[in-house]
Design a protein around this motif. Structure first.
Motif, PDB file in Angstrom:
ATOM      1  N   THR A 365       0.819  -1.259   0.110  1.00 37.70           N
ATOM      2  CA  THR A 365       0.084  -0.222  -0.088  1.00 37.70           C
ATOM      3  C   THR A 365       0.905   1.570   0.006  1.00 37.70           C
ATOM      4  OG1 THR A 365      -0.061   0.014   2.386  1.00 37.70           O
ATOM      5  CG2 THR A 365      -1.911  -1.288   1.367  1.00 37.70           C
ATOM      6  N   VAL A 366       1.951   1.288  -0.029  1.00 37.52           N
ATOM      7  CA  VAL A 366       2.997   2.403   0.190  1.00 37.52           C
ATOM      8  C   VAL A 366       3.298   2.877  -1.180  1.00 37.52           C
ATOM      9  CG1 VAL A 366       4.090   1.737   2.378  1.00 37.52           C
ATOM     10  CG2 VAL A 366       5.057   1.073   0.115  1.00 37.52           C
ATOM     11  N   SER A 367       3.374   4.224  -1.541  1.00 32.97           N
ATOM     12  CA  SER A 367       3.403   4.923  -2.629  1.00 32.97           C
ATOM     13  C   SER A 367       5.014   4.620  -3.451  1.00 32.97           C
ATOM     14  CB  SER A 367       3.369   6.462  -2.470  1.00 32.97           C
ATOM     15  OG  SER A 367       4.247   6.862  -1.346  1.00 32.97           O
ATOM     16  N   GLY A 368       6.099   4.349  -2.386  1.00 29.43           N
ATOM     17  CA  GLY A 368       7.336   4.315  -2.877  1.00 29.43           C
ATOM     18  C   GLY A 368       7.350   2.806  -3.738  1.00 29.43           C
ATOM     19  N   LEU A 369       6.247   1.961  -3.716  1.00 31.11           N
ATOM     20  CA  LEU A 369       6.621   0.906  -4.423  1.00 31.11           C
ATOM     21  C   LEU A 369       5.332   0.602  -5.706  1.00 31.11           C
ATOM     22  CD1 LEU A 369       7.163  -1.845  -1.589  1.00 31.11           C
ATOM     23  CD2 LEU A 369       8.604  -0.987  -3.047  1.00 31.11           C
ATOM     24  N   ILE A 370       4.909   1.834  -6.107  1.00 30.44           N
ATOM     25  CA  ILE A 370       4.089   1.938  -7.348  1.00 30.44           C
ATOM     26  C   ILE A 370       4.953   2.201  -8.298  1.00 30.44           C
ATOM     27  CG2 ILE A 370       2.478   3.791  -8.295  1.00 30.44           C
ATOM     28  CD1 ILE A 370       1.178   4.015  -5.412  1.00 30.44           C
ATOM     29  N   THR A 371       4.494   1.290  -9.527  1.00 29.39           N
ATOM     30  CA  THR A 371       5.258   1.501 -10.691  1.00 29.39           C
ATOM     31  C   THR A 371       4.575   2.344 -11.661  1.00 29.39           C
ATOM     32  OG1 THR A 371       3.840  -0.358 -11.616  1.00 29.39           O
ATOM     33  CG2 THR A 371       5.866  -1.111 -10.586  1.00 29.39           C
ATOM     34  N   GLY A 372       5.260   2.274 -12.806  1.00 25.64           N
ATOM     35  CA  GLY A 372       4.590   3.588 -13.795  1.00 25.64           C
ATOM     36  C   GLY A 372       3.910   2.876 -14.648  1.00 25.64           C
ATOM     37  N   GLN A 373       3.568   1.563 -14.875  1.00 22.48           N
ATOM     38  CA  GLN A 373       2.626   0.806 -15.570  1.00 22.48           C
ATOM     39  C   GLN A 373       1.227   0.964 -14.779  1.00 22.48           C
ATOM     40  OE1 GLN A 373       3.373  -3.791 -15.508  1.00 22.48           O
ATOM     41  NE2 GLN A 373       5.424  -2.709 -15.215  1.00 22.48           N
ATOM     42  N   ASP A 374       1.268   0.833 -13.539  1.00 24.13           N
ATOM     43  CA  ASP A 374      -0.051   0.755 -12.650  1.00 24.13           C
ATOM     44  C   ASP A 374      -0.521   2.189 -12.623  1.00 24.13           C
ATOM     45  OD1 ASP A 374      -0.369  -1.539 -11.771  1.00 24.13           O
ATOM     46  OD2 ASP A 374       0.769  -1.499 -10.024  1.00 24.13           O
ATOM     47  N   LEU A 375       0.495   3.235 -12.763  1.00 19.73           N
ATOM     48  CA  LEU A 375      -0.197   4.690 -12.930  1.00 19.73           C
ATOM     49  C   LEU A 375      -0.795   4.958 -14.087  1.00 19.73           C
ATOM     50  CD1 LEU A 375       3.019   6.516 -11.352  1.00 19.73           C
ATOM     51  CD2 LEU A 375       0.580   6.713 -10.498  1.00 19.73           C
ATOM     52  N   ILE A 376      -0.070   4.237 -15.336  1.00 22.39           N
ATOM     53  CA  ILE A 376      -0.752   4.645 -16.552  1.00 22.39           C
ATOM     54  C   ILE A 376      -1.986   3.932 -16.562  1.00 22.39           C
ATOM     55  CG2 ILE A 376      -0.214   4.086 -18.995  1.00 22.39           C
ATOM     56  CD1 ILE A 376       2.810   4.689 -18.520  1.00 22.39           C
ATOM     57  N   GLU A 377      -1.925   2.606 -16.294  1.00 19.37           N
ATOM     58  CA  GLU A 377      -3.199   1.907 -16.348  1.00 19.37           C
ATOM     59  C   GLU A 377      -4.468   2.528 -15.855  1.00 19.37           C
ATOM     60  OE1 GLU A 377      -4.839  -2.607 -15.204  1.00 19.37           O
ATOM     61  OE2 GLU A 377      -2.573  -2.342 -14.903  1.00 19.37           O
ATOM     62  N   GLN A 378      -3.982   2.913 -14.425  1.00 17.90           N
ATOM     63  CA  GLN A 378      -5.183   3.413 -13.459  1.00 17.90           C
ATOM     64  C   GLN A 378      -5.570   4.944 -13.769  1.00 17.90           C
ATOM     65  OE1 GLN A 378      -4.944   1.950  -9.408  1.00 17.90           O
ATOM     66  NE2 GLN A 378      -3.185   0.467 -10.387  1.00 17.90           N
ATOM     67  N   LEU A 379      -4.769   5.672 -14.470  1.00 19.68           N
ATOM     68  CA  LEU A 379      -5.084   7.194 -14.581  1.00 19.68           C
ATOM     69  C   LEU A 379      -5.430   7.493 -15.921  1.00 19.68           C
ATOM     70  CD1 LEU A 379      -1.990   8.503 -12.461  1.00 19.68           C
ATOM     71  CD2 LEU A 379      -4.531   8.523 -11.749  1.00 19.68           C
ATOM     72  N   LYS A 380      -5.339   6.620 -16.957  1.00 22.42           N
ATOM     73  CA  LYS A 380      -5.598   6.867 -18.447  1.00 22.42           C
ATOM     74  C   LYS A 380      -7.124   6.964 -18.407  1.00 22.42           C
ATOM     75  CE  LYS A 380      -3.754   5.662 -22.709  1.00 22.42           C
ATOM     76  NZ  LYS A 380      -2.564   4.907 -23.164  1.00 22.42           N
ATOM     77  N   ASP A 381      -7.385   7.989 -19.113  1.00 20.76           N
ATOM     78  CA  ASP A 381      -8.879   8.500 -19.373  1.00 20.76           C
ATOM     79  C   ASP A 381      -9.464   9.171 -18.100  1.00 20.76           C
ATOM     80  OD1 ASP A 381      -8.790   7.680 -21.972  1.00 20.76           O
ATOM     81  OD2 ASP A 381      -9.518   5.592 -21.178  1.00 20.76           O
ATOM     82  N   ARG A 382      -8.581   9.346 -17.016  1.00 19.07           N
ATOM     83  CA  ARG A 382      -9.319  10.029 -15.876  1.00 19.07           C
ATOM     84  C   ARG A 382      -8.683  11.725 -15.945  1.00 19.07           C
ATOM     85  NH1 ARG A 382      -9.717   6.158 -11.804  1.00 19.07           N
ATOM     86  NH2 ARG A 382     -10.739   7.726 -10.511  1.00 19.07           N
ATOM     87  N   PRO A 383      -9.776  12.451 -15.125  1.00 21.73           N
ATOM     88  CA  PRO A 383      -9.425  13.859 -15.164  1.00 21.73           C
ATOM     89  C   PRO A 383      -8.189  14.146 -14.526  1.00 21.73           C
ATOM     90  CG  PRO A 383     -11.748  13.587 -14.420  1.00 21.73           C
ATOM     91  CD  PRO A 383     -10.902  12.146 -14.422  1.00 21.73           C
ATOM     92  N   LEU A 384      -7.166  14.782 -15.158  1.00 20.99           N
ATOM     93  CA  LEU A 384      -5.748  15.076 -14.446  1.00 20.99           C
ATOM     94  C   LEU A 384      -5.630  16.299 -14.534  1.00 20.99           C
ATOM     95  CD1 LEU A 384      -3.719  12.394 -16.220  1.00 20.99           C
ATOM     96  CD2 LEU A 384      -4.812  12.310 -14.192  1.00 20.99           C
ATOM     97  N   GLY A 385      -6.276  17.339 -15.247  1.00 21.78           N
ATOM     98  CA  GLY A 385      -6.077  18.797 -15.058  1.00 21.78           C
ATOM     99  C   GLY A 385      -4.890  18.989 -15.811  1.00 21.78           C
ATOM    100  N   GLU A 386      -4.198  20.206 -15.379  1.00 18.04           N
ATOM    101  CA  GLU A 386      -2.925  21.032 -16.051  1.00 18.04           C
ATOM    102  C   GLU A 386      -1.712  20.212 -15.517  1.00 18.04           C
ATOM    103  OE1 GLU A 386      -3.130  24.630 -13.881  1.00 18.04           O
ATOM    104  OE2 GLU A 386      -5.152  24.922 -14.371  1.00 18.04           O
ATOM    105  N   LYS A 387      -1.473  19.375 -14.778  1.00 15.69           N
ATOM    106  CA  LYS A 387      -0.449  18.561 -14.148  1.00 15.69           C
ATOM    107  C   LYS A 387      -0.779  17.381 -13.173  1.00 15.69           C
ATOM    108  CE  LYS A 387       0.786  21.906 -10.620  1.00 15.69           C
ATOM    109  NZ  LYS A 387       1.870  22.962  -9.966  1.00 15.69           N
TER     110      LYS A 387
END
Length: 440
Positions: A365-387
């Motif tokens: 559950t810690v953020s230090g072990l989150i991978t780039g692929q999990d971020l891409i998969e779970q944030l794609k098509d979500r509102p992200l704003g300017e940054k």
């Protein structure tokens, strides 16, 4: 085999630079003493008067006399950070995280270090099983501290079992030598359900408390269990009830030791409080945050820093829309911070996303072990704003690379958003959202 200490870089404006020491040169001795490794180097280079012997890259030897301030560094970086080979771990711990990683990641992630020199230089924790009497002698002689020790238990037989090393129990006697030598230490217990918890944890805390004040603190963290445990010891995750029991033991000993010795000494990792659904302790119970790197007090410190900075905010009507991604552990705190900022800045929109660790498994559950692929998969098509804002502990130290070797720029391209790395303080968090430099 004798190591050659080859200069990798010389810092601009340093003593070494003034003496025309260059990359490729070799350090042979300091004040007539051969240098075995970084322990020797740090000890001998502290003197105010030095005579160093250098062999230039073209073979000529230079003897250089130096007068400097005590403990002033020469400004040399060596090709080998330890000025010696790294020592790998000889244990086969039942809870080892490296054994729980999938195949195909970069080689450096599979290296198990158990090197006392890294403990001194970088704060790594060592089991003592890889330390010789010679190492202990030098630590005491050079007064190299603090040394960070993975205890896990003070029961010798149980420690042999947990580390799968028949010498692991005997290695605990080295703590007595460090204590007698006045060497400051910090300790760690990785707690495994039904193994070293309960009565064993009580006994370990009692045993370790004998080393106060030189053993300054001990952290208790839950074992990290990934989904890649086939063929490994069948460890089970802790429940909410388990977490409450662990905290009860720790809090009891904190109160007892603070009354007797003026230190809380034993500290629970933040994960225990989240799992038990209990409030985090106040700042004063952390004794100066000696175990932040082990996830002890990070959320309390972040909360207090946020509060301090938040009180100074006046608010504005500027329009902003940003997003934040974090691990499940910190998500409730980050979400609450964002809500409060949106209340004060009515035209600011902050999207906070809790990222499930599908790469290692949902128990991580810690953020230090989150991978780039999990971020891409779970944030794609979500509102992200300017940054998109990402905590710095998601990245390799000093680099913009995730554990799975996806880079920050690759993430930005995949999500079509600017991605920024945010430092760990509460003020940095606020500044990153407001995109402004607050007056310090």
């Amino acid at each position: 085999m004798k190591q050659e200490h080859i200069v990798k870089a010389v810092l601009p404006g340093s003593i070494a630079g003034e003496l025309e020491i260059e990359p490729g040169d070799r350090l042979l001795s300091i004040n007539g003493n051969e240098i075995e490794d970084v322990f020797d180097y740090h000890f001998y280079v502290n003197d105010e008067y030095l005579t160093i012997l250098i062999r230039k890259s073209y073979g000529e030897e230079w003897e250089l006399e130096i007068e400097k301030d005590y403990e002033e560094d020469l400004g040399i970086e060596f090709e080998q950070g330890l000025m010696d080979e790294y020592r790998s771990c000889r244990n086969k711990c039942m809870f080892c995280f490296i054994d729980q990683m999938p195949k195909g990641m970069r080689d450096t992630l599979y290296f198990k270090d158990d090197d006392s020199r890294l403990s001194f230089l970088q704060g790594n924790y060592v089991t003592l099983t890889n330390m010789s009497d010679h190492d202990i002698d030098r630590i005491i002689r050079y007064h190299l501290e603090p040394i960070n020790i993975s205890f896990h238990t003070t029961n010798p037989k149980l420690r042999c079992r947990m580390l799968c090393n028949r010498f692991a129990g005997e290695a605990l006697k080295k703590v007595d030598r460090l204590y007698d030598g006045g060497i400051r230490m910090n300790g760690q217990i990785v707690l495994c359900r039904g193994i070293n918890d309960g009565e064993e944890l009580e006994k370990s805390i009692q045993d370790m408390s004998r080393y106060i004040p030189y053993l300054e603190s001990v952290s208790v963290v839950p074992v990290g269990l990934t989904k890649y445990r086939e063929g490994l010891y069948p460890l089970e995750p802790f429940t909410k009830e388990d977490a409450k029991e662990v905290l009860g033991i720790i809090h009891k000993w904190q109160d007892r030791l603070y009354e007797r010795k003026g230190t809380h000494f034993i500290h629970a990792g933040d994960e225990w409080y989240m799992l038990a659904e209990e409030e985090l302790p106040k700042e004063e119970r952390y004794d100066g945050y000696l175990q932040l790197e082990n996830g002890v007090g990070m959320l309390r410190l972040l909360s207090d820093e946020f509060e301090e900075s938040y009180r100074k905010l006046a608010g504005d009507d500027k329009t902003r829309e940003v997003s934040i991604a974090t691990g499940k552990l910190a998500y409730p705190f980050i979400r609450d911070f964002a809500v409060r900022l949106m209340e004060k800045y009515s035209n600011t929109k902050v999207h906070v996303y809790s990222i499930e660790n599908r790469f290692f498994g949902e128990l991580i559950t810690v953020s230090g072990l989150i991978t780039g692929q999990d971020l891409i998969e779970q944030l794609k098509d979500r509102p992200l704003g300017e940054k998109l804002l990402l905590p710095c502990n998601m990245f390799r130290s000093g680099e913009e690379v995730f554990l799975d070797d996806i880079t920050l720029s690759e993430l930005s391209e995949a999500l079509q958003v600017r991605a920024d790395i945010v430092k760990s303080s509460g003020q940095d968090f606020i500044e990153a959202i407001l995109d402004s430099q607050m007056r310090r």
